[in-house]
Design an enzyme around this catalytic site. Structure first.
Site, PDB file in Angstrom:
ATOM      1  N   GLY A  41     -86.329   8.593  39.883  1.00  0.00           N
ATOM      2  CA  GLY A  41     -86.427   9.789  39.041  1.00  0.00           C
ATOM      3  C   GLY A  41     -86.151   9.519  37.578  1.00  0.00           C
ATOM      4  O   GLY A  41     -85.205  10.060  37.000  1.00  0.00           O
ATOM      5  N   SER A  59     -88.711   9.685  35.045  1.00  0.00           N
ATOM      6  CA  SER A  59     -89.794  10.128  34.151  1.00  0.00           C
ATOM      7  C   SER A  59     -89.265  11.006  33.025  1.00  0.00           C
ATOM      8  O   SER A  59     -89.941  11.219  32.024  1.00  0.00           O
ATOM      9  CB  SER A  59     -90.862  10.877  34.946  1.00  0.00           C
ATOM     10  N   TYR A 118     -76.731  22.490  46.376  1.00  0.00           N
ATOM     11  CA  TYR A 118     -76.621  21.394  45.401  1.00  0.00           C
ATOM     12  C   TYR A 118     -75.223  20.759  45.457  1.00  0.00           C
ATOM     13  O   TYR A 118     -75.088  19.529  45.523  1.00  0.00           O
ATOM     14  CB  TYR A 118     -76.903  21.958  44.004  1.00  0.00           C
ATOM     15  N   LYS A 122     -74.190  16.921  46.495  1.00  0.00           N
ATOM     16  CA  LYS A 122     -73.505  16.027  45.552  1.00  0.00           C
ATOM     17  C   LYS A 122     -72.128  15.592  46.069  1.00  0.00           C
ATOM     18  O   LYS A 122     -71.650  14.510  45.755  1.00  0.00           O
ATOM     19  CB  LYS A 122     -73.381  16.709  44.180  1.00  0.00           C
TER      20      LYS A 122
END
Ligand code: NAP
Length: 248
Positions: free
Chosen positions: A13, A15, A156, A160
């Protein structure tokens, strides 16, 4: 001497956002960089070109980190291209925020697969070459929310927090083989995404942070370089906050 000379770094990831800054910092420190993205073909191509300026070596791979088979073939391709993987940075992540009352099963699964299963997928895939080389550093991008929890982010925060448990377990399993595994917990990092937020809300966030500013993607990249490099050879199983003192 650059900190990552002769190292091959694989970043998921990259970009945009934090991953992109990490890719830039790694190339600046002399690493060969393989980075992934999910759908931003143009941004990935532009980054590959930018990283090649001044002789940098980097290649982008379109690969869905949440898919086990794609992670395996990605690592095969990286080894074919660069010969080894010394550092894995599990950075790819998404949010699908909502209160639990309104959270769908789909958004739970999407977040778990992209943020947590991806880390299992990629770590499994790099394990064999790292074991063979008897060295390696794995850096997992967690979040302060994984430590403290956050209303509206149960999926989320759980992903995490899970990543922190995974990090500690892998550090214990692979420590004897000289493979280290650490997690970074960024706080409020200002990216293109936060640029679109209400400026009053952002100012309130900044005021509540002891260092009185949001973090930059470079703040996170700097710690990643340290954990990837031989400057941190006696550090494993740790979660380090990059949050301006937000969490103590
Ligand atoms: P971002 O700007 O949204 O970028 C996410 C990156 O992940 C993009 O390159 C995206 O590729 C890629 N990606 C998404 N799903 C993927 C998948 N299934 N497979 C491969 N790549 C995928 O994110 P960010 O804000 O820089 O955050 C990076 C990491 O830091 C995340 O893990 C995030 O949870 C964590 N973090 C961020 C903050 C913050 O304040 N920004 C705070 C704490 C933790 P495409 O461009 O192709 O979609």
């Amino acid at each position: 001497m650059k900190l990552l000379e002769d190292k091959v770094v694989l970043i998921t990831g990259a970009s945009r956002g934090i991953g992109k800054s990490i890719a830039e910092a790694c190339v600046n420190q002399g690493a060969k960089v393989a980075f992934t993205y999910l759908s931003s073909d143009e941004k990935a191509k532009a980054l590959e070109a930018d990283l090649a300026v001044n002789g940098g070596v980097a290649k982008g791979f379109k690969s869905d980190a949440s898919k086990f088979d794609q992670a395996q073939s990605l690592v095969d391709s990286v080894i074919e291209e660069f010969g080894q993987v010394d550092v894995l940075v599990n950075n790819a992540g998404i949010t699908r925020d909502n209160l639990l009352m309104r959270m769908t099963e789909e958004s739970w699964d999407e977040v778990m697969n992209t943020n947590l299963k991806s880390v299992f997928n990629l770590t499994k895939a790099v394990m064999r070459p790292m074991l063979k080389a008897r060295k390696g550093s794995i850096v997992n991008m967690s979040s302060v929310v994984g430590v403290s929890g956050n209303a509206g982010q149960a999926n989320y925060a759980a992903s995490k927090a899970g990543l922190i448990g995974f990090t500690k377990s892998i550090a214990q399993e692979l420590g004897s083989r000289n493979i280290r595994c650490n997690a970074i917990a960024p706080g409020f990092i200002e990216t293109e995404m936060t640029d679109t937020l209400d400026s009053k809300v952002v100012d309130e966030w900044r005021a509540s942070i002891p260092l009185k500013r949001g973090g930059s993607t470079k703040d996170v990249a700097d710690l990643t370089i340290f954990l990837a490099s031989d400057m941190s050879t006696y550090i494993t199983g740790q979660t380090i906050n990059v949050c301006g003192g937000m969490l103590m």
